[in-house]
Design an enzyme around this catalytic site. Sequence first.
Site, PDB file in Angstrom:
ATOM      1  N   GLU A 168      40.169  39.833  52.202  1.00 45.29           N
ATOM      2  CA  GLU A 168      40.380  41.197  51.725  1.00 45.29           C
ATOM      3  C   GLU A 168      40.566  42.220  52.845  1.00 45.29           C
ATOM      4  O   GLU A 168      39.751  43.144  52.997  1.00 45.29           O
ATOM      5  CB  GLU A 168      39.215  41.632  50.825  1.00 45.29           C
ATOM      6  N   GLU A 353      38.489  34.669  44.204  1.00 50.29           N
ATOM      7  CA  GLU A 353      37.276  35.347  43.702  1.00 50.29           C
ATOM      8  C   GLU A 353      37.570  35.971  42.349  1.00 50.29           C
ATOM      9  O   GLU A 353      38.610  36.602  42.165  1.00 50.29           O
ATOM     10  CB  GLU A 353      36.830  36.487  44.625  1.00 50.29           C
TER      11      GLU A 353
HETATM   12  O1  IFM Z   1      30.831  40.742  47.064  1.00 49.51           O
HETATM   13  C1  IFM Z   1      32.178  41.037  47.201  1.00 49.51           C
HETATM   14  C2  IFM Z   1      32.836  40.090  48.186  1.00 49.51           C
HETATM   15  O2  IFM Z   1      32.216  40.107  49.414  1.00 49.51           O
HETATM   16  C3  IFM Z   1      34.283  40.453  48.373  1.00 49.51           C
HETATM   17  N1  IFM Z   1      34.959  40.586  47.125  1.00 49.51           N
HETATM   18  C4  IFM Z   1      34.333  41.372  46.081  1.00 49.51           C
HETATM   19  C5  IFM Z   1      32.898  40.928  45.887  1.00 49.51           C
HETATM   20  C6  IFM Z   1      32.243  41.773  44.781  1.00 49.51           C
HETATM   21  O3  IFM Z   1      32.245  43.109  45.121  1.00 49.51           O
END
Ligand code: IFM
Length: 449
Positions: A168, A353
Amino acid sequence: MLKYRFPDGFTWGVSSSSYQIEGAASQDGRGPSIWDSFCREPNRIARDENGSVACDHYNRMESDIELIAKTINANAYRFSIAWPRVLPEGEGHVNPAGIGFYDRLVDKLLEQGIKPVCTCYHWDLPLALQKKHGGWQSRRVAELFAEYCEILGTHLGDRVDTWCTLNEPEVVLTAGYRTGVHAPGLMLDEKGVRQVTHHLLLAHGLGTQALRKSITRQGARIGLVHNSTSYSPLTESAEDISATREVFHCENSWLLSPVSHGVYPAELWRELDKNVPETEDGDLAVIATSTDYLGINTYFSTAMVSGERGEIPFEKHYPRTLMNWPVTPDTLYWTTRFVHELYGGKKPLMITESGSAWPDKPQSDNGTSVVNDLARIVYLREHLKGIHRAIEEGLPLEGYFVWSIMDNFEWSAGYEKRFGLIYIDYENQKRIPKASAEWYRNVIKWNGF
Ligand code: IFM
């Protein structure tokens, strides 16, 4: 009889990251990261919490992996490597205990029949690189990232199945360098933020090349993990879909166009005017170095329609998670579709994710502690339908990773927001698999639901 059946070989995974679960912040020679120092600044993190102990995963890794295998039977585990554990100063001396930990982790995963999916950078930059170079403000850090990737590739590249260069980048530059709510807590001007963006993209390209050079496992894959700013059309009329695709492109192209097509969007460049970042000849070719898949993180989307009404204020209509994020299950279908149409080509995509935080609490069931997180089960079930639709329509979606395997340190929100399939009692580090873990285990077992 399964209503939603997934293709054979579909990757069912779970995700985590080093700073959020490992703890052991100064154990075995780990150097400090920007998050260690950021958490020490008052009022940065809810209740002034920090990740110095977290889930103590560093000391419980073997039993944690056994628990993942036993209770969920995921076929892939996405973890990240703490750069300051491997290189306490960010460069130079390699800490044998640090790299040794990840060596054992990879072996343990393979022993348990779980594919290792390794993220090189999930935000815990060595503090030394922040102090010496100003972190991602410096081009030098992108070069040092490549050196670090080469070390990882050399040590683990015979066994890791899938590599993620950066997690990210958009959050790193926005939260870390524009709004300052994440480490290193800076609030740069437009030009500064764009420079950080360019260095992160360059780091991804250089890191990909360094991994490619050093890994030896046949068929291992390398890619970037992008958190999509997602939009879904309110109706499936051609007009709404096309208006939504356009907005999606505006919001994601400044990161994904350089990575996928080797260009910064011309319109953005014009708008930035004197704030365009300093670049060097050949940078865009490096940024667009060929990768094997694209990882997408998406948690919710904004509903759009064509014409003047544009964005729909959906807040009133949708339930919200503990993060105050709306539950919008069609984000997985539309994000996959737009990423594929705009940036993917034939490239395989993976949802690296997806998940939700809820106020989970253990209850006693005949003396046994259980966590009945039905909201998470509904969230997962509805979101997986979007994935299923994408696959049915022929989109090259090959895997899905739940965020997160266990409750953890949710950055500036601290420990209150629980995302895990496994509950962590932070008083005693007891692990309690939630009802959602059992539900997900069955999805994996049946390859559908
Ligand atoms: O916890 C985070 C993760 O580190 C990166 N993506 C989003 C998740 C939830 O906010």
